[in-house]
Design a protein around this motif. Structure first.
Motif, PDB file in Angstrom:
ATOM      1  N   GLU A   1       0.828  -1.204   0.000  1.00 53.90           N
ATOM      2  CA  GLU A   1       0.000   0.000   0.000  1.00 53.90           C
ATOM      3  C   GLU A   1       0.868   1.262   0.000  1.00 53.90           C
ATOM      4  O   GLU A   1       1.771   1.412   0.810  1.00 53.90           O
ATOM      5  N   VAL A   2       0.540   2.154  -0.919  1.00 57.43           N
ATOM      6  CA  VAL A   2       1.236   3.444  -1.048  1.00 57.43           C
ATOM      7  C   VAL A   2       0.302   4.543  -0.538  1.00 57.43           C
ATOM      8  O   VAL A   2      -0.853   4.614  -0.946  1.00 57.43           O
ATOM      9  N   PRO A   3       0.769   5.390   0.395  1.00 64.02           N
ATOM     10  CA  PRO A   3       2.122   5.484   0.974  1.00 64.02           C
ATOM     11  C   PRO A   3       2.258   4.798   2.334  1.00 64.02           C
ATOM     12  O   PRO A   3       3.316   4.918   2.950  1.00 64.02           O
ATOM     13  N   LYS A   4       1.210   4.090   2.814  1.00 64.24           N
ATOM     14  CA  LYS A   4       1.227   3.543   4.165  1.00 64.24           C
ATOM     15  C   LYS A   4       2.377   2.559   4.360  1.00 64.24           C
ATOM     16  O   LYS A   4       3.062   2.584   5.399  1.00 64.24           O
TER      17      LYS A   4
ATOM     18  N   ASP B   1       0.405  12.704  -3.024  1.00 67.05           N
ATOM     19  CA  ASP B   1      -0.135  11.811  -2.000  1.00 67.05           C
ATOM     20  C   ASP B   1       0.633  10.516  -1.774  1.00 67.05           C
ATOM     21  O   ASP B   1       0.152   9.642  -1.049  1.00 67.05           O
ATOM     22  N   THR B   2       1.826  10.351  -2.354  1.00 65.92           N
ATOM     23  CA  THR B   2       2.511   9.064  -2.216  1.00 65.92           C
ATOM     24  C   THR B   2       3.692   9.113  -1.250  1.00 65.92           C
ATOM     25  O   THR B   2       4.534   8.207  -1.241  1.00 65.92           O
ATOM     26  N   VAL B   3       3.751  10.140  -0.414  1.00 67.27           N
ATOM     27  CA  VAL B   3       4.797  10.229   0.613  1.00 67.27           C
ATOM     28  C   VAL B   3       4.144  10.458   1.961  1.00 67.27           C
ATOM     29  O   VAL B   3       3.313  11.357   2.118  1.00 67.27           O
ATOM     30  N   SER B   4       4.517   9.626   2.935  1.00 70.71           N
ATOM     31  CA  SER B   4       4.060   9.805   4.326  1.00 70.71           C
ATOM     32  C   SER B   4       5.151   9.289   5.242  1.00 70.71           C
ATOM     33  O   SER B   4       6.238   8.918   4.797  1.00 70.71           O
TER      34      SER B   4
ATOM     35  N   VAL C   1      -3.719   9.449 -11.165  1.00 73.09           N
ATOM     36  CA  VAL C   1      -3.868   8.114 -10.598  1.00 73.09           C
ATOM     37  C   VAL C   1      -4.224   8.241  -9.125  1.00 73.09           C
ATOM     38  O   VAL C   1      -4.185   9.324  -8.549  1.00 73.09           O
ATOM     39  N   ASN C   2      -4.567   7.132  -8.496  1.00 72.36           N
ATOM     40  CA  ASN C   2      -4.976   7.158  -7.084  1.00 72.36           C
ATOM     41  C   ASN C   2      -4.133   6.154  -6.296  1.00 72.36           C
ATOM     42  O   ASN C   2      -4.221   4.954  -6.531  1.00 72.36           O
ATOM     43  N   PRO C   3      -3.300   6.652  -5.353  1.00 71.54           N
ATOM     44  CA  PRO C   3      -3.106   8.058  -4.988  1.00 71.54           C
ATOM     45  C   PRO C   3      -2.246   8.800  -6.017  1.00 71.54           C
ATOM     46  O   PRO C   3      -1.413   8.192  -6.690  1.00 71.54           O
TER      47      PRO C   3
END
Length: 328
Positions: free
Chosen positions: A256-259, A320-323, A275-277
Motif C-alpha cells: 500500500e502506497v504510501p502507508k 499523496d505518495t509520501v508519508s 492516478v490514485n493516490p
C-alpha cells in the motif's frame, strides 16, 4: 552576396559565386536554391545545398534559417521527448527561424537543407560527435555530455537537484531506508543521477541503509518485493516512464502506497496527478530547458562567446505518495 562566416577544409569567405562556378550554374539560380525558391526544381536545390555544405558555406544570412531537432526514437523516452518538443516549438516560434524534426538515423538529410544550426535531443554523445566531424554548424545539445566535445554546448537538467528534492522530501518525513531505482542506461544524465544519490547518502551517512538498483527491464515486481522485505520504506525512481511501472508493481504486490511504501518518481504529464493516490514527482523544467537551448543557439549564430553549459533545476510536485515510514 551571402558570405560564409567561417568554413571547413581551410576555405574561407565562400559565397554564392564560388558555388555557382563549381556547379556551372548562374548565381541567381544558386541564390534561389539556397533560399528554397519554388522557381528552382527539387533536384537542383538538393544539388546546390549539397555543394554548399561540401564547400563550407554558412547559411546564417539566407532567408530560410531552419533549426533541426533530433529527438531520440527510443519509445521508452516518449513522454520525455514529447514534453521537450512541445516546449521547444513554443520558444522557436518566437524566433525568426523555421524548424523541422529529423530522426537521428536520418542525419545526412542535413545536406539537403539550408540549416543554420541544430538542437539535438539525442542524449548519448555519439550524434554530437558525428555532427561536429561532418558539419560545420552551430550545435546545442540537451541532456548530453557535450562538455566533452570542443565548441559544443548543452542545456542539462540538474541531476543533483532532482535527487536532493526527492531525498530531502523522504528524509523530512522520517525515512532513512531509501532505494533509488535507476533506469539502466549509460546516458550522461543517468550517470549524473547515480553519482548525485551516492553523494547525498554519504553526506547523511546512510550508506548502510540506502540502496541503489540499476534496472533495464520493464518488470519491477521482483525488485519491489525484495526491497520491501529488506526494510526499504521509500523509493525514488528516475525516468518519466519507469515511475508509473513501479507504481503499478507496488499495487500488484499489494504494497500500500504510501502507508507501506512511499514513492517519488519523475513526472509523467497529465498522468501522475490523475492516478490514485496521485504520485509525488520531480519534473524536468522543460520550458526553461527549451528557452535556454534556443538562447544558446542564437548566441552561437551571432558568433558570440559562450561561457559554459547550463544546468536547470528540477521542480517538485508534492502529492499523496509520501508519508511517514512504516514500522520495520
Amino acid at each position: 552576396s551571402f558570405n560564409c562566416l567561417g568554413c571547413t577544409n581551410g576555405i574561407t569567405n565562400i559565397n554564392i559565386r564560388d558555388i555557382a562556378q563549381e556547379l556551372g550554374l548562374h548565381t541567381s539560380t544558386v541564390s534561389r536554391a539556397l533560399n528554397r525558391s519554388y522557381l528552382i526544381s527539387d533536384n537542383t536545390t538538393k544539388l546546390v545545398l549539397r555543394k554548399a555544405h561540401e564547400m563550407g558555406y554558412h547559411f546564417e544570412q539566407t532567408k530560410k534559417n531552419i533549426v533541426i531537432l533530433l529527438p531520440s526514437s527510443d519509445t521508452e523516452f516518449a513522454w520525455y521527448s514529447i514534453s521537450l518538443l512541445n516546449a521547444l516549438q513554443k520558444h522557436l516560434s518566437e524566433t525568426e527561424y523555421y524548424w523541422e524534426f529529423i530522426n537521428e538515423d536520418k542525419i545526412d538529410i542535413i545536406q539537403e537543407r539550408s540549416v543554420a544550426g541544430i538542437i539535438s535531443l539525442e542524449f548519448t554523445h555519439h550524434i554530437a560527435i558525428q555532427i561536429t566531424q561532418k558539419y560545420n554548424l552551430p550545435l546545442v545539445c540537451i541532456n548530453n555530455a557535450s562538455n566533452h566535445i570542443d565548441n559544443v554546448y548543452s542545456v542539462n537538467s540538474d541531476a543533483e537537484s532532482a535527487l536532493r528534492l526527492s531525498f530531502n522530501c523522504l528524509y523530512e518525513h522520517g525515512h532513512k531506508n531509501i532505494a533509488f531505482i535507476a533506469y539502466g542506461n549509460s546516458s550522461f544524465a543517468g550517470q549524473k543521477r547515480l553519482i548525485a544519490f551516492e553523494k547525498i547518502i554519504n553526506e547523511y551517512k546512510l550508506q548502510d541503509s540506502c540502496i541503489i538498483i540499476q534496472n533495464n527491464v520493464n518488470n519491477y515486481h521482483g525488485i519491489i518485493l525484495d526491497l520491501y522485505k529488506r526494510g526499504i520504506t521509500g523509493i525514488i525512481s528516475d525516468g518519466e516512464s519507469a515511475g508509473l511501472m513501479i507504481w503499478n508493481s507496488l499495487n500488484f504486490c499489494n504494497i500500500e502506497v504510501p502507508k507501506q511504501m512511499s514513492l517519488i518518481t519523475w513526472e509523467m504529464p497529465h498522468v501522475s496527478n490523475r492516478v490514485n493516490p496521485a504520485v509525488t514527482t520531480v519534473q524536468q523544467n522543460f520550458d526553461m530547458i527549451a528557452k535556454k537551448a534556443v538562447h544558446l543557439l542564437k548566441i552561437q549564430l551571432k558568433k558570440e562567446q559562450i561561457k559554459e553549459d547550463i544546468y536547470v533545476p528540477y521542480l517538485l510536485h508534492m502529492r499523496d505518495t509520501v508519508s511517514i515510514p512504516r514500522e520495520i
